[in-house]
Structure formats: structure tokens, C-alpha cells
Design an enzyme around this catalytic site. Structure first.
Site, PDB file in Angstrom:
ATOM      1  N   LYS A  14       0.734  -1.136   0.164  1.00 15.83           N
ATOM      2  CA  LYS A  14       0.034  -0.087  -0.123  1.00 15.83           C
ATOM      3  C   LYS A  14       1.005   1.381  -0.027  1.00 15.83           C
ATOM      4  CE  LYS A  14      -3.997  -2.235   2.610  1.00 15.83           C
ATOM      5  NZ  LYS A  14      -4.568  -2.222   3.809  1.00 15.83           N
ATOM      6  N   ARG A 102      -0.358 -13.939   5.617  1.00 15.91           N
ATOM      7  CA  ARG A 102      -1.086 -13.335   6.710  1.00 15.91           C
ATOM      8  C   ARG A 102      -0.454 -13.351   8.167  1.00 15.91           C
ATOM      9  NH1 ARG A 102      -6.152 -10.661   5.172  1.00 15.91           N
ATOM     10  NH2 ARG A 102      -7.061 -11.416   6.989  1.00 15.91           N
ATOM     11  N   HIS A 147      -2.013  -5.499   1.787  1.00 11.82           N
ATOM     12  CA  HIS A 147      -3.008  -6.219   1.809  1.00 11.82           C
ATOM     13  C   HIS A 147      -2.476  -7.767   1.388  1.00 11.82           C
ATOM     14  CE1 HIS A 147      -6.902  -8.197   0.538  1.00 11.82           C
ATOM     15  NE2 HIS A 147      -6.017  -8.539  -0.283  1.00 11.82           N
TER      16      HIS A 147
HETATM   17  O1  CDP Z   1      -6.516  -6.126   5.273  1.00  8.97           O
HETATM   18  P1  CDP Z   1      -7.350  -7.302   6.186  1.00  8.97           P
HETATM   19  O2  CDP Z   1      -7.985  -8.677   5.549  1.00  8.97           O
HETATM   20  O3  CDP Z   1      -6.606  -7.696   7.549  1.00  8.97           O
HETATM   21  O4  CDP Z   1      -8.761  -6.373   6.837  1.00  8.97           O
HETATM   22  P2  CDP Z   1     -10.241  -6.184   6.352  1.00  8.97           P
HETATM   23  O5  CDP Z   1     -11.087  -6.128   7.597  1.00  8.97           O
HETATM   24  O6  CDP Z   1     -10.242  -6.831   5.151  1.00  8.97           O
HETATM   25  O7  CDP Z   1     -10.126  -4.635   5.649  1.00  8.97           O
HETATM   26  C1  CDP Z   1      -9.406  -4.041   4.729  1.00  8.97           C
HETATM   27  C2  CDP Z   1      -8.617  -2.914   5.077  1.00  8.97           C
HETATM   28  O8  CDP Z   1      -9.576  -1.819   5.238  1.00  8.97           O
HETATM   29  C3  CDP Z   1      -7.585  -2.888   5.914  1.00  8.97           C
HETATM   30  O9  CDP Z   1      -6.346  -3.842   5.771  1.00  8.97           O
HETATM   31  C4  CDP Z   1      -7.313  -1.683   6.486  1.00  8.97           C
HETATM   32  O10 CDP Z   1      -6.512  -1.001   5.753  1.00  8.97           O
HETATM   33  C5  CDP Z   1      -8.839  -0.922   6.293  1.00  8.97           C
HETATM   34  N1  CDP Z   1      -9.675  -0.855   7.409  1.00  8.97           N
HETATM   35  C6  CDP Z   1      -9.769   0.293   8.037  1.00  8.97           C
HETATM   36  O11 CDP Z   1      -9.075   1.145   7.826  1.00  8.97           O
HETATM   37  N2  CDP Z   1     -10.430   0.579   9.156  1.00  8.97           N
HETATM   38  C7  CDP Z   1     -11.275  -0.471   9.783  1.00  8.97           C
HETATM   39  N3  CDP Z   1     -11.914  -0.552  10.797  1.00  8.97           N
HETATM   40  C8  CDP Z   1     -11.002  -1.953   9.248  1.00  8.97           C
HETATM   41  C9  CDP Z   1     -10.297  -1.896   8.150  1.00  8.97           C
HETATM   42 MG    MG Z   2      -9.696  -8.557   4.038  1.00  8.32          MG
END
Ligand code: CDP
Ligand code: MG
Length: 247
Positions: A14, A102, A147
Site C-alpha cells: 500500500k 497473513r 493487503h
Molecule cells: O486487510 P485485512 O483483511 O486484514 O482487513 P479487512 O477487514 O479486510 O479490511 C481491509 C482494509 O480496510 C484493512 O487492511 C485496512 O486498511 C482498512 N480498514 C480500516 O481502515 N478500518 C477498519 N476498521 C477496518 C479496515
Molecule cells: Mg480482508
């Protein structure tokens, strides 16, 4: 492939990873020597609206989504340097690739990452309050450097969303391909099987495409429902085009 249970996974570096010069560190953490994973594909891309909405379809309705788009589009980290607004998309291949990446990445929230998994990549990220119109806090934005696909269904969808088959060496392609026997064109959200002025050619007879993409194009061109949207098929063919809409 020599590995027992090879998987593929999509990783995005990112804009914060690029802005803070952490690309080398992240790639070292993910090197074949450390992880047993093999880099199968890589590209630099400006995030388009089509791609962002397809990639994060599950989050479209969330309160943090507009702020997430600002972050991923690079507007937060490169407010005055539009040319630097880009992501690096990578495909890794190897045993348990999804869980391995992950695990190295760590929890979504950098605060939780620091608390629960010191040393993970996202422990170097930042949690930023997002203001609302009245000067309060609307939500928090997780600037978490990368990501990575969450499960095998997401990995398949995401690898095929970001990459065309010919961007991955044949022996490292993890998903079925097929040779197109028809023309498919895309313009302004519409599909056509005959040339359209200013349209992008998604596939011509003889082109190798993802089997799932061709199945979707065939169904959509006949007015039938398809397992993936036209946007999900088209996004990768429009990447980095000058007239492609910013997200
Ligand atoms: O990336 P990951 O799968 O761990 O998390 P996600 O729940 O799929 O969320 C995607 C992305 O959204 C995250 O990596 C964060 O950058 C963003 N996000 C955020 O800014 N605030 C949140 N409360 C949850 C997610
Ligand atoms: Mg995700």
C-alpha cells in the site's frame, strides 16, 4: 510444482509502505529463503475506482470505505505528488502461501499488531483518526502497509482481478485458463462483441484468458447472469490507462 500444497495469494504494498521506504523490508520478510514462497507476478499500478470497488466489494458499505479509498489511491501519502500514487501488486506461490503471508503481516490494526504480535509487518503501521464534519472522530483508518488475501476463494478472485494470465509465467499460473474464440470489448461499463470506438478489447480469438473470465463474458454477452461482474473481468485490462477513472 514440487511443493506439497501450493497456493497462490495476492499481496498489495500500500502507499504507506512506499512512502516510508518499507518496500525492501517487506520483500525481505517475504523472501523465498524466509517463507519458502516464490514470487509469481509483480506490477506497479495506479488504483482505479473499478479495481478498488471490486477488490474491496465486502467493505463498500462500511463507514471507513471512503477513507480507505483515499489511503489506497495514494492521496493521503502523496497529496502533492499525483505521479507517485501507486500500489505494488504481487502474487506469491507456494505451500500455505495464504496463511504464511497473513501470519507475517499480522493483525489488521497496527495497534493490535504491536500489542499482540511484536515484530510482524503491520506493527510498523499507523492508526489514524478520521474526522467527521463536526470535528469529531468518524472512525479510524488502519494504515497497515499491505493487503494479503484472506482465504483461497479471495485469493483466486483477487489474483484474477489484478493479473492477466500472460503476466504470470505459465508454470506459475495457479488457475485454469482458456483460449478465447470470440471478441469482447468494454466501454463505460458496457460489454460488446463487436468493436466499439474508444473501447478496450478484453479478449480476441486466440487470446489466453482466465477460464472464469471467459465464462462470465460469454454469459454476460448473452444477457445471462454470471459468476463475476463485468467490472471484475475488465479492471485488469484497463489498469494504468491514461483515461481510466481515478478512484
Ligand atoms: O486487510 P485485512 O483483511 O486484514 O482487513 P479487512 O477487514 O479486510 O479490511 C481491509 C482494509 O480496510 C484493512 O487492511 C485496512 O486498511 C482498512 N480498514 C480500516 O481502515 N478500518 C477498519 N476498521 C477496518 C479496515
Ligand atoms: Mg480482508
Amino acid at each position: 510444482m514440487a511443493t506439497a500444497n501450493p497456493e497462490q495469494t495476492l499481496m498489495l504494498l500500500k502507499p504507506d509502505a512506499l512512502r516510508h521506504s518499507l518496500m525492501g523490508y517487506v520483500l525481505t520478510e517475504l523472501s523465498e529463503r524466509h517463507t519458502g514462497l516464490c514470487l509469481a507476478a509483480a506490477k506497479v499500478a495506479r488504483l482505479s475506482r473499478l479495481l478498488a470497488e471490486e477488490h474491496y466489494a465486502e467493505h463498500r458499505q462500511k463507514v471507513f470505505f471512503p477513507s480507505l479509498l483515499d489511503y489506497l489511491a495514494g492521496r493521503v501519502h502523496y497529496p502533492d505528488e499525483p505521479r507517485k500514487r501507486r500500489l505494488i501488486a504481487l502474487v506469491f506461490h507456494g505451500p500455505d502461501a495464504i496463511d504464511r503471508i497473513r501470519a507475517l503481516a499480522g493483525p489488521t490494526s497496527p495497534a493490535a499488531a504491536r500489542q499482540e504480535r511484536p515484530g510482524c509487518i503491520r506493527a510498523l503501521g499507523t492508526v489514524v483518526p478520521v474526522p467527521d464534519a463536526r470535528g469529531g472522530v468518524l472512525c479510524q483508518r488502519m494504515e497497515n502497509l499491505l493487503h494479503s488475501s484472506a482465504n483461497s476463494a479471495d485469493a483466486e478472485r483477487e489474483v484474477q482481478l489484478w493479473f492477466k494470465p500472460d503476466e504470470i509465467p505459465p508454470l506459475l499460473r495457479g488457475y485454469d485458463t482458456e483460449v478465447s474464440d470470440a471478441h469482447y470489448y468494454y466501454k463505460d461499463g458496457q460489454l460488446a462483441t463487436a468493436p466499439v470506438r474508444g473501447g478496450a478489447c478484453l479478449a480476441a480469438p486466440g487470446d489466453v484468458a482466465w477460464k472464469n473470465d471467459l465464462a462470465a463474458l460469454r454469459s454476460l454477452s448473452q444477457g445471462q447472469p454470471a459468476s463475476r461482474s463485468l467490472g471484475a473481468v475488465a479492471a485488469k485490462y484497463l489498469l494504468n490507462q491514461a483515461d481510466e477513472g481515478d478512484c
